[in-house]
Design a protein around this motif. Structure first.
Motif, short mmCIF file in Angstrom:
data_model
loop_
_atom_site.label_atom_id
_atom_site.label_comp_id
_atom_site.label_asym_id
_atom_site.label_seq_id
_atom_site.Cartn_x
_atom_site.Cartn_y
_atom_site.Cartn_z
N TYR A 170 -1.47 -6.25 1.75
CA TYR A 170 -2.60 -5.34 1.68
C TYR A 170 -3.88 -6.16 1.66
O TYR A 170 -4.10 -6.99 0.77
N TRP B 179 -0.58 -3.42 -7.06
CA TRP B 179 -1.57 -4.46 -7.37
C TRP B 179 -0.89 -5.71 -7.92
O TRP B 179 -1.48 -6.79 -7.87
N GLN B 180 0.32 -5.59 -8.44
CA GLN B 180 0.99 -6.78 -8.98
C GLN B 180 1.94 -7.42 -7.97
O GLN B 180 2.71 -8.32 -8.32
N LEU C 179 0.86 -1.19 0.00
CA LEU C 179 0.00 0.00 0.00
C LEU C 179 0.89 1.23 0.00
O LEU C 179 1.82 1.33 0.82
N THR D 64 -6.15 3.43 -3.82
CA THR D 64 -5.72 2.25 -4.55
C THR D 64 -4.53 2.56 -5.48
O THR D 64 -4.04 1.65 -6.15
N SER D 65 -4.09 3.75 -5.51
CA SER D 65 -2.85 4.24 -6.13
C SER D 65 -2.92 5.75 -6.21
O SER D 65 -3.36 6.31 -7.22
N THR E 235 -2.18 -9.05 -14.23
CA THR E 235 -1.56 -8.90 -15.53
C THR E 235 -0.78 -10.18 -15.80
O THR E 235 -0.74 -11.08 -14.97
N PHE F 259 -9.43 -6.18 -2.10
CA PHE F 259 -10.50 -6.13 -3.10
C PHE F 259 -10.57 -7.47 -3.86
O PHE F 259 -10.50 -8.52 -3.27
N ALA G 282 -6.37 -7.34 -9.95
CA ALA G 282 -6.40 -6.89 -11.35
C ALA G 282 -5.13 -7.45 -11.96
O ALA G 282 -4.13 -6.77 -12.09
N LEU H 72 2.41 -1.70 -14.59
CA LEU H 72 2.04 -1.45 -13.19
C LEU H 72 0.72 -2.14 -12.85
O LEU H 72 0.54 -2.63 -11.75
N GLY H 73 -0.20 -2.11 -13.81
CA GLY H 73 -1.49 -2.78 -13.62
C GLY H 73 -2.24 -2.34 -12.38
O GLY H 73 -2.82 -3.16 -11.67
N ILE I 159 2.38 4.58 -5.81
CA ILE I 159 1.73 3.39 -6.37
C ILE I 159 1.37 2.40 -5.27
O ILE I 159 2.18 2.12 -4.39
N THR I 160 0.15 1.91 -5.31
CA THR I 160 -0.23 0.76 -4.50
C THR I 160 -0.05 -0.44 -5.43
O THR I 160 -0.60 -0.47 -6.53
#
Lengths: 481, 481
Positions: A437, A79-80, A38, B115-116, A92, A87, A90, B106-107, A76-77
């Motif tokens: 997170y 997500w990868q 996060l 969330t970013s 990739t 949540f 998402a 980054l996705g 940047i949070t």
């Protein structure tokens, strides 16, 4: 002479800088675990680091990339990150990123067949492949009465479904006269917020969306749905649309499609099934039970951009009756007229959704399916479900924690037994640690933690470390209370 | 042990294949002129070349890329060819492709600030930069009452504006009760089809969209707009929304914003300005007159993905009153609650549009603005306008052709004097030649060719060759008649 001046990046510079960007991304995936999952920036911090005015003169690409690293990355949070459990993911993947890169390079518009036939035909083809891979009902295939189209999100897919439902129930008159009836829509109390948003946008009004109570598994009560529809009819309202969810956002609950579908069929309502997250599980025969009853559905949506290693945005939306959908969205201005369209031999996807312009999104999906093969996709889905089941087992056996809902697939809802305050503190402290997170929900009006195990790179080591950290942090907190 | 098996592309393979894709794109831009601009495949040809069933096992990336070249490329209409003059363009550029690639890598999801944070703050910042670059009214800046947000397309922006208008005029009740009034909307006969689509989707009904006649320059008659509004009020209807266009799709006509805006202000109507294509011209002070009167607007949209060298999708949508917009779209489910949102110190863009999920689209816009600088962007815009003006001059001086409409910027509408049939044949033969791609419209009920000069790579040589080919082809056709 003016023609000689160009500010465009030359192909040679594109080669050089493009390869630097490719290396940056590869480095990023190799080191993503080192970042705080996060972002820890404060509101306004990123903006404050950016120049207040745009540059009058162009700047070297190296400087732009350096600022990207210096200014953007702290905000940047990740997500990868394999430690991202918040949540829904998402995801990739390499083939998806490269498929999307080719789409950017080609820069074609697929609004009608003619503007790039391959963009339309690959999309139809890959969506038929997916219908086969998931064993969707025959009617959703393009060779039948229906077909699939890529939408940006499940939210837009829901809006598309509500609009098609609104038009069908009013004999396609609302588009022309404006909405003149009081139409009602139905979803469970656990349905995604996009359903309410869609019902509002379509002009039905949130007061006419009935949130049907759920059972102890947080699944919609089909008997209460039927009762509410009766009641609404008796009040002179016109029931129109039902959304069932396969894998709710709060707890991954599975609405009983078969029972709901029968009600919809009897009552003549549009039946939309939102499987945004969980739909991907149906790639595996052993999880295909989650979509049992889909035969009744008029429309179906699931998001490869969540759990199928395909970059956002990619929502696959299927309808049983494409003619009704097209009738709802079709507009044909002079400047889009062409022989292929008039002959009716092609699909023009601009008539299948809200937007006119559309990107070549099926490329990334095609790349993903071919790179992984059905076997590879199934392997990773099964691995995520196994990890989640293992995690659920640990929670279940812990004296301090409990499961807050059934965990049929890859989402585990759980809580510490010490009550809401501790769970809130636990969540905050875990997320502030940067090591993982998690997000939360409320189930039975109690604070509940959500652990969604579906990030592409997550393996057992990560889940074990997460559980250790959760236990340790809870222990520390319990001591200080 | 299962954990050890992975079907993901390794970072090393990603480096290798990513660089091959970068080279492919660079090669493509170096050779794009060699392709037939308009794809010559027949309906069904692409699908027939694809395997009927998805692969059970994964395939090597080299094979996927080879099939992309062999099967997909013949089905591409080359929007990035300098000989593409059809519709409006969908420009790309090196920095934009690479910004978008980083976004894919980054996705991240930018649905809420948390969330970013960088995804939200860079977007706000760059849209403020653009407001400054275009000299948009102060109220559209984020430090004022309004602000900007990236939407996918001008179609969705129009829907967003219609919905915000619908809610404002009904005191934000339609979202709750459903639409209970007969609201009317207004645009010129030349407005984009997306306005009608938006009016339908929002439940107003196409019968309640008044298409106001235009003057000899194809610009809306503000006097007739005022008269129609009066008439509708007298009939007990509720006028609600007006869309003016800066650069219509058919002929690039410029609606008189000042006059229309005054009518909207007097009547209390929502005033949306759609400058999807032409808006970019306002980067140059000498073209800024096109948006004179924008002070009256409630919302404004233009598409960097058309003429500002930024990949689709990227529509910049501004509102004067962000509170009203947010009130129209806001939904706050439990799982999205967080401290930053509750404190009201941040922007959560999911409340600014239809979708929930959102890609990091401001990266590519930031890269474009920094790479070109204001000066570089202006240079290419001016070059396109100069070329179009030169082309218009050639048409005007030709004994066989005439201009069909004023050409204020980069779109030239023209026709051969021999009538509709010859113009249709001319269009077909030109497009079949593969050497360029033009589209058509109807103006004053006559077949009209549209030559839009705005593709990134188009320079004088291309336009000269196009004009030579047009003349020669017309000559050949005239002889055979």
């Amino acid at each position: 002479m003016e023609d000689q001046i160009s500010y465009h990046m030359t192909p040679d510079e594109f080669r050089r800088q493009g390869k630097a960007v490719i290396d940056w991304i590869a480095d990023y995936y190799e080191t993503v675990e080192q970042y705080s999952v996060l972002s820890t920036v404060k509101p306004g911090e990123i903006r404050a680091a950016l120049p207040p005015h745009p540059p009058a003169q162009g700047e070297p690409f190296e400087e732009i990339l350096a600022d990207f690293q210096k200014i953007i990355i702290p905000g940047i949070t990740h997500w990868q990150s394999p430690n991202f459990y918040a949540f829904f993911p998402a995801n990739t993947s390499g083939p998806s990123i490269l498929g999307d890169l080719l789409s950017s390079g080609l820069g074609v518009q697929g609004m009608i067949w003619l503007t790039s036939p391959a963009c339309t035909e690959l999309e139809t083809h890959v969506l038929d492949w997916l219908a086969e891979m998931l064993e969707l009902p025959e009617k959703f295939h393009s060779h039948s009465s229906g077909g699939g189209v890529i939408q940006d999100t499940a939210s837009t897919a829901a809006l598309t479904a509500v609009l098609a439902a609104r038009e069908r129930i009013t004999d396609y008159s609302s588009n022309e006269t404006g909405l003149q009836h009081r139409l009602t829509a139905y979803a469970s109390t656990q349905a995604h917020s996009s359903i309410e948003k869609a019902v509002k946008m379509a002009g039905l009004g949130s007061q006419n969306l009935r949130l049907i109570p759920v059972d102890e598994r947080f699944a919609m009560r089909a008997d209460l749905l039927a009762r509410q529809i009766d009641k609404d009819r008796q009040a002179g309202l016109i029931p129109c649309f039902v959304c069932a969810t396969v894998g709710t956002t709060s707890s991954n609950a599975l609405d009983p499609l078969e029972q709901i579908g029968r009600v919809c069929q009897q009552e003549g309502l549009w039946f939309h099934v939102d499987a945004a997250m969980a739909g991907t599980a149906a790639l595996c025969p052993e999880f295909r039970y989650i979509q049992s009853g889909l035969d009744y559905a008029d429309s179906y949506a699931f998001n490869p951009h969540k759990w199928m290693f395909t970059n956002f945005d990619c929502d696959c939306f299927y309808v049983a009756d494409r003619a009704g959908l097209i009738r709802t969205f079709s507009i044909l201005p002079e400047y889009l007229r062409n022989q292929a369209t008039e002959a009716g031999t092609v699909i023009d996807y601009r008539d299948w959704h809200v937007q006119l312009g559309r990107r070549f999104r099926s490329l990334k999906l095609w790349f993903v399916i071919r790179h992984y093969g059905i076997e590879g996709l199934r392997h990773h889905i099964r691995s995520h479900v196994d990890l989640a089941q293992e995690f659920a087992g640990w929670v279940d056996q812990s004296p301090d924690f409990e499961l807050a809902a059934p965990a049929p697939l890859n989402l585990v809802c759980f809580r510490h037994l010490a009550g809401d305050d501790l769970n809130q503190q636990l969540l905050d402290r875990l997320n502030q640690s940067g090591q993982l997170y998690l997000t939360h929900t409320r189930l039975n009006d109690r604070m509940t933690l959500r652990m969604c195990i579906a990030q592409s790179q997550t393996i057992k080591r990560h889940v074990e470390e997460a559980w250790n950290l959760i236990q340790k942090t809870a222990c520390d907190l319990a001591e200080t209370i």
